[in-house]
Scaffold this motif. Structure first.
Motif, PDB file in Angstrom:
ATOM      1  N   THR A 113       0.834  -1.203   0.000  1.00  0.00           N
ATOM      2  CA  THR A 113       0.000   0.000   0.000  1.00  0.00           C
ATOM      3  C   THR A 113       0.870   1.255   0.000  1.00  0.00           C
ATOM      4  O   THR A 113       0.591   2.214  -0.731  1.00  0.00           O
ATOM      5  N   GLY A 114       1.933   1.255   0.793  1.00  0.00           N
ATOM      6  CA  GLY A 114       2.855   2.393   0.822  1.00  0.00           C
ATOM      7  C   GLY A 114       3.527   2.613  -0.516  1.00  0.00           C
ATOM      8  O   GLY A 114       3.675   3.754  -0.980  1.00  0.00           O
ATOM      9  N   ARG A 115       3.945   1.527  -1.159  1.00  0.00           N
ATOM     10  CA  ARG A 115       4.591   1.661  -2.467  1.00  0.00           C
ATOM     11  C   ARG A 115       3.605   2.159  -3.522  1.00  0.00           C
ATOM     12  O   ARG A 115       3.991   2.930  -4.409  1.00  0.00           O
ATOM     13  N   MET A 116       2.372   1.710  -3.427  1.00  0.00           N
ATOM     14  CA  MET A 116       1.373   2.190  -4.382  1.00  0.00           C
ATOM     15  C   MET A 116       1.120   3.686  -4.200  1.00  0.00           C
ATOM     16  O   MET A 116       0.994   4.429  -5.188  1.00  0.00           O
ATOM     17  N   LYS A 117       1.096   4.145  -2.945  1.00  0.00           N
ATOM     18  CA  LYS A 117       0.932   5.575  -2.696  1.00  0.00           C
ATOM     19  C   LYS A 117       2.128   6.358  -3.217  1.00  0.00           C
ATOM     20  O   LYS A 117       1.977   7.425  -3.816  1.00  0.00           O
ATOM     21  N   THR A 118       3.336   5.836  -2.998  1.00  0.00           N
ATOM     22  CA  THR A 118       4.545   6.495  -3.485  1.00  0.00           C
ATOM     23  C   THR A 118       4.542   6.574  -5.009  1.00  0.00           C
ATOM     24  O   THR A 118       4.874   7.615  -5.586  1.00  0.00           O
ATOM     25  N   ALA A 119       4.166   5.471  -5.652  1.00  0.00           N
ATOM     26  CA  ALA A 119       4.105   5.465  -7.122  1.00  0.00           C
ATOM     27  C   ALA A 119       3.076   6.470  -7.624  1.00  0.00           C
ATOM     28  O   ALA A 119       3.318   7.167  -8.618  1.00  0.00           O
ATOM     29  N   ALA A 120       1.953   6.571  -6.940  1.00  0.00           N
ATOM     30  CA  ALA A 120       0.926   7.529  -7.360  1.00  0.00           C
ATOM     31  C   ALA A 120       1.426   8.965  -7.222  1.00  0.00           C
ATOM     32  O   ALA A 120       1.206   9.798  -8.118  1.00  0.00           O
ATOM     33  N   THR A 121       2.127   9.262  -6.124  1.00  0.00           N
ATOM     34  CA  THR A 121       2.650  10.629  -5.958  1.00  0.00           C
ATOM     35  C   THR A 121       3.730  10.925  -6.992  1.00  0.00           C
ATOM     36  O   THR A 121       3.793  12.044  -7.526  1.00  0.00           O
ATOM     37  N   LEU A 122       4.587   9.933  -7.291  1.00  0.00           N
ATOM     38  CA  LEU A 122       5.628  10.148  -8.302  1.00  0.00           C
ATOM     39  C   LEU A 122       5.021  10.346  -9.692  1.00  0.00           C
ATOM     40  O   LEU A 122       5.512  11.162 -10.484  1.00  0.00           O
ATOM     41  N   GLU A 123       3.967   9.594  -9.995  1.00  0.00           N
ATOM     42  CA  GLU A 123       3.300   9.765 -11.288  1.00  0.00           C
ATOM     43  C   GLU A 123       2.664  11.149 -11.385  1.00  0.00           C
ATOM     44  O   GLU A 123       2.720  11.791 -12.436  1.00  0.00           O
TER      45      GLU A 123
END
Length: 188
Positions: A113-123
């Motif tokens: 979940t944390g990685r998905m949030k990080t990927a969303a912010t980076l995108e």
């Protein structure tokens, strides 16, 4: 099906049965089991005197009385209530393993979940940077005036158009560009 009082003939189908409620064909309705449950053999009890009323006893005495059990029954009940050490160890090991897997699963789930949030912010950041880059590029290309650049190049920097001797033409075979592997020779 209507009931009739006719007797049945000897020719009966193997999967039909006549009952007093009509004809039953096997498989078209729920099967009616006409089994008699087995009787339980209870130990004989001493018949109480029906005419005579028992003496009134206090409620506590009635609750404390238990039916007399044989020694074998008492041993069986005690054996059923106890667990062996091996079984207790097995249950403890299984409980610890389940607890470990549950904690591990929750950690992995939170990490994903944390990685998905990080990927969303980076995108989102990448999208914003692309928009900014496109805006800056359009601003730069709109501000460029080729006539001004030509005047500055000729006037301030002293550049000139090339002479016919300085221009060399290359022919390409199928490629849309030319690769230069050596220096261009001076032609004087």
């Amino acid at each position: 099906m209507a009931k009739t009082n006719r007797t049945t003939t000897a020719r009966r189908n193997s999967n039909t049965a006549r009952t007093n409620k009509g004809v039953y064909v096997e498989g078209n309705t729920a099967r009616r089991l006409q089994e008699i449950p087995a009787r339980r053999n209870y130990p004989e009890q001493v018949p109480a005197q029906r005419n005579r009323r028992p003496a009134a006893r206090p409620v506590q005495e009635v609750r404390q009385q238990k039916p007399a059990l044989s020694k074998q029954a008492v041993k069986n009940r005690q054996k059923a209530m106890t667990m062996s050490r091996g079984f207790v160890v097995f249950l403890a090991a299984v409980s610890v393993a389940i607890l470990f897997f549950c904690i591990n699963y929750l950690q992995l789930k939170s990490e994903i979940t944390g990685r998905m949030k990080t990927a969303a912010t980076l995108e989102a950041e990448l999208t914003q940077l692309k928009e900014d880059n496109d805006a800056y590029y359009s601003q730069v290309t709109s501000n460029v005036d080729l006539r001004t650049i030509k005047k500055i190049a000729i006037g301030r920097l002293g550049m000139k158009y090339p002479s016919d001797e300085q221009v060399m033409t290359y022919r390409t075979e199928g490629n849309s560009y030319v690769r230069q592997y050596q220096d261009v020779p001076d032609s004087k």
